[in-house]
Scaffold this motif. Structure first.
Motif, PDB file in Angstrom:
ATOM      1  N   PHE A 230       0.844  -1.200   0.000  1.00 56.56           N
ATOM      2  CA  PHE A 230       0.000   0.000   0.000  1.00 56.56           C
ATOM      3  C   PHE A 230       0.881   1.252   0.000  1.00 56.56           C
ATOM      4  O   PHE A 230       0.685   2.166  -0.809  1.00 56.56           O
ATOM      5  N   GLU A 231       1.880   1.274   0.861  1.00 55.01           N
ATOM      6  CA  GLU A 231       2.791   2.428   0.924  1.00 55.01           C
ATOM      7  C   GLU A 231       3.493   2.632  -0.429  1.00 55.01           C
ATOM      8  O   GLU A 231       3.604   3.753  -0.916  1.00 55.01           O
ATOM      9  N   GLU A 232       3.956   1.547  -1.008  1.00 54.67           N
ATOM     10  CA  GLU A 232       4.651   1.645  -2.301  1.00 54.67           C
ATOM     11  C   GLU A 232       3.734   2.202  -3.378  1.00 54.67           C
ATOM     12  O   GLU A 232       4.153   2.994  -4.212  1.00 54.67           O
ATOM     13  N   THR A 233       2.466   1.743  -3.387  1.00 53.26           N
ATOM     14  CA  THR A 233       1.570   2.227  -4.449  1.00 53.26           C
ATOM     15  C   THR A 233       1.304   3.731  -4.280  1.00 53.26           C
ATOM     16  O   THR A 233       1.170   4.435  -5.278  1.00 53.26           O
ATOM     17  N   LEU A 234       1.250   4.198  -3.045  1.00 55.71           N
ATOM     18  CA  LEU A 234       1.042   5.642  -2.874  1.00 55.71           C
ATOM     19  C   LEU A 234       2.235   6.416  -3.423  1.00 55.71           C
ATOM     20  O   LEU A 234       2.075   7.440  -4.081  1.00 55.71           O
ATOM     21  N   LYS A 235       3.445   5.911  -3.142  1.00 55.02           N
ATOM     22  CA  LYS A 235       4.643   6.589  -3.673  1.00 55.02           C
ATOM     23  C   LYS A 235       4.651   6.534  -5.198  1.00 55.02           C
ATOM     24  O   LYS A 235       5.124   7.441  -5.868  1.00 55.02           O
ATOM     25  N   MET A 236       4.101   5.446  -5.723  1.00 50.20           N
ATOM     26  CA  MET A 236       4.116   5.246  -7.169  1.00 50.20           C
ATOM     27  C   MET A 236       3.087   6.121  -7.878  1.00 50.20           C
ATOM     28  O   MET A 236       3.333   6.654  -8.947  1.00 50.20           O
ATOM     29  N   PHE A 237       1.902   6.260  -7.253  1.00 52.65           N
ATOM     30  CA  PHE A 237       0.789   6.897  -7.974  1.00 52.65           C
ATOM     31  C   PHE A 237       0.399   8.286  -7.462  1.00 52.65           C
ATOM     32  O   PHE A 237      -0.428   8.943  -8.061  1.00 52.65           O
ATOM     33  N   LEU A 238       0.946   8.696  -6.329  1.00 57.55           N
ATOM     34  CA  LEU A 238       0.547  10.016  -5.832  1.00 57.55           C
ATOM     35  C   LEU A 238       1.730  10.971  -5.757  1.00 57.55           C
ATOM     36  O   LEU A 238       1.758  11.884  -4.937  1.00 57.55           O
ATOM     37  N   ALA A 239       2.726  10.746  -6.598  1.00 57.55           N
ATOM     38  CA  ALA A 239       3.913  11.599  -6.521  1.00 57.55           C
ATOM     39  C   ALA A 239       4.232  12.242  -7.871  1.00 57.55           C
ATOM     40  O   ALA A 239       5.356  12.682  -8.100  1.00 57.55           O
ATOM     41  N   GLY A 240       3.222  12.287  -8.751  1.00 55.66           N
ATOM     42  CA  GLY A 240       3.424  13.024 -10.002  1.00 55.66           C
ATOM     43  C   GLY A 240       3.913  12.185 -11.173  1.00 55.66           C
ATOM     44  O   GLY A 240       4.176  12.725 -12.252  1.00 55.66           O
ATOM     45  N   HIS A 241       4.030  10.867 -10.991  1.00 50.20           N
ATOM     46  CA  HIS A 241       4.460  10.035 -12.125  1.00 50.20           C
ATOM     47  C   HIS A 241       3.631   8.760 -12.193  1.00 50.20           C
ATOM     48  O   HIS A 241       4.143   7.667 -12.459  1.00 50.20           O
TER      49      HIS A 241
END
Ligand code: ATP
Ligand code: MG
Length: 449
Positions: A230-241
């Motif tokens: 879950f944490e990884e997906t947030l970094k993946m999808f909510l950081a502008g890329h």
């Protein structure tokens, strides 16, 4: 310096020092708090380095989101140097030095090799179970994931220390795992996601030997902790890329493990409409991040799982399940299956479901229903979702226009579009046929109060 303990892939660290004029990094680009930590450690006689993502991002002209420090001081020695310091972590202790809202993470050089107690231990599949010994800077460098992430900016002479060829890789914009790629993915399958995420974020290419095992080993991700995913997906999808990340997940065969039902739905959707909608949603998310507008995990997951939801709904309806009941069941089923893989907390899954379940209500224009929907706490998110569906498919234009107007002039919109008859329950299905509308009152007449 302690003896070098190579990791199993026998990476032999070879130091290359890149001087200040050759790397071009300046202290002006660095966090003042991180510099204070570096200087204090140095004054106390310890080695002090800026490391990881911050060095990498500065080298490519990016803005690091945090500044991590690595040192040969033990966590207790770090704590003794800073009043504003707390130690965290049980397995591996880290020092957090706190300056207002900024936290500088200070990690003691970590080792993964050797015969000591606490040595790296792996399970039958080669997955890392323990790593909790301190080591030398060389140990610390080779246990990192990608060469680009293993660069050390030394405060003592402002040089960059490179033990694994990371500097060249950053110049060539290449993401390369340190050591044997297959072994490194088996130790920690989340590195496959990190490869996709960092390549997307930095615009790097994944070097062929690093890319090759991913599709083959992707199923190992199923054993990763759902909370970490879950944490990884947030970094993946909510950081502008997000859009670039999604494309890389698809290209490397990671999507079916991460979002199995979405992958299935996309594969069986011949027209490509579902993928189009999903990509549009991710591009919008990226645009919002760029514009520094808020983004929410609930909306993101509503986008990511929309294909899965539509497919589940269609299957239930084909089985003859009543529309309203089918919507509820499809939403529950998709959520339940997905949280087994990615631990989406309830505070996000619930609004995600509401966004889906509100969609058919946009086709209904009876007075009471309009006011009720406008007052719904999830109205705004659900309306944004409707707009997204319009943008992706060129449908629902009439609904979007009506509800846009209704938000500005609710009473007038209702008067102009009144449908006082109660619809049959079966009307509340996705894209239900709409009742005929009367002509709208001209806008200049003002609210019909
Ligand atoms: P971001 O810009 O997203 O923060 P990052 O590379 O800094 O990217 P972090 O998760 O903050 O990522 O990790 C900091 C550093 O720790 C990395 O640069 C890398 O050196 C190391 N690291 C992180 N995750 C792993 C891992 N799974 N295996 C090995 N090293 C890792
Ligand atoms: Mg980081």
């Amino acid at each position: 310096m302690t003896e070098i303990q190579p990791i199993p892939a026998t990476v032999v660290p070879q130091l290359r020092v890149i001087t200040r004029d050759a790397h071009g990094l300046s202290r002006k680009q660095m966090s003042q708090s991180a510099l204070r930590v570096l200087y204090r450690l140095r004054e106390a006689g310890f080695g002090a380095f800026l490391v990881g993502g911050a060095v990498r991002d500065l080298l490519v002209g990016g803005e690091p989101k945090d500044f991590d420090v690595a040192t040969d001081a033990t966590p207790e020695q770090v704590k003794a140097l800073f009043r504003n310091c707390r130690l965290i972590g049980r397995r591996f202790r880290l020092a957090h030095v706190v300056y207002g809202r900024e936290i500088i993470e200070v990690a003691t050089f970590r080792a993964n090799g050797g015969d000591d107690e606490g040595d790296r231990q792996t399970d039958d599949g080669g997955r890392l179970l323990r790593d909790n010994v301190y080591g030398s800077i060389e140990d610390d460098a080779v246990r990192r994931d990608f060469t680009a992430n293993a660069l050390y900016y030394a405060i003592e002479d402002f040089s960059v220390r490179d033990y694994v060829g990371g500097f060249e890789d950053v110049q060539a914009r290449v993401l390369r795992l340190i050591g044997d790629p297959e072994a490194r993915y088996r130790e920690d399958p989340v590195r496959m996601l990190r490869a996709a995420r960092l390549a997307a974020k930095l615009g790097f290419t994944i070097e062929p030997a690093t890319a090759e095992p991913i599709a083959r080993l992707a199923p190992l991700l199923a054993d990763a902790s759902p909370a970490r995913l879950f944490e990884e997906t947030l970094k993946m999808f909510l950081a502008g890329h997000a859009a670039a990340s999604f494309e890389l997940l698809e290209a490397h065969g990671l999507l079916p493990v991460l979002l199995p039902e979405t992958a299935q739905a996309l594969a069986s959707n011949k027209s490509g409409a579902l993928r189009c909608m999903l990509m549009q949603g991710l591009r919008n998310t990226d645009a919002r991040v760029q514009a520094e507008q808020p983004v929410s995990p609930a909306f993101l997951y509503a986008v990511l799982l929309w294909p899965a939801y539509c497919r589940a709904l269609a299957l239930l309806q084909a089985q003859g399940v009543h529309a309203v009941e089918a919507q509820r069941r499809a939403a529950d089923r998709v959520t339940m299956h997905q949280v087994a893989r990615i631990a989406l907390p309830r505070r996000f899954s619930q609004p995600m479901q509401e966004i889906w379940l509100l969609q058919p209500r946009f086709a209904l224009r009876m007075r009471k229903r309009v006011f009720r929907l406008l007052a719904h706490p999830r109205f705004r998110a659900a309306f944004d979702f409707l707009e997204l569906r319009l943008a992706a498919s060129n449908t629902h234009a009439e609904d979007v226009a009506f509800w846009r107007e209704a938000q500005l002039h609710p009473a007038e919109s209702v008067a102009a579009n009144a449908q006082e008859t109660q619809p049959e329950e079966g009307d509340e299905i996705q894209n239900a046929p709409r009742k005929r509308r009367r002509r709208r009152r001209p806008a200049d007449k003002g609210p019909a109060e």
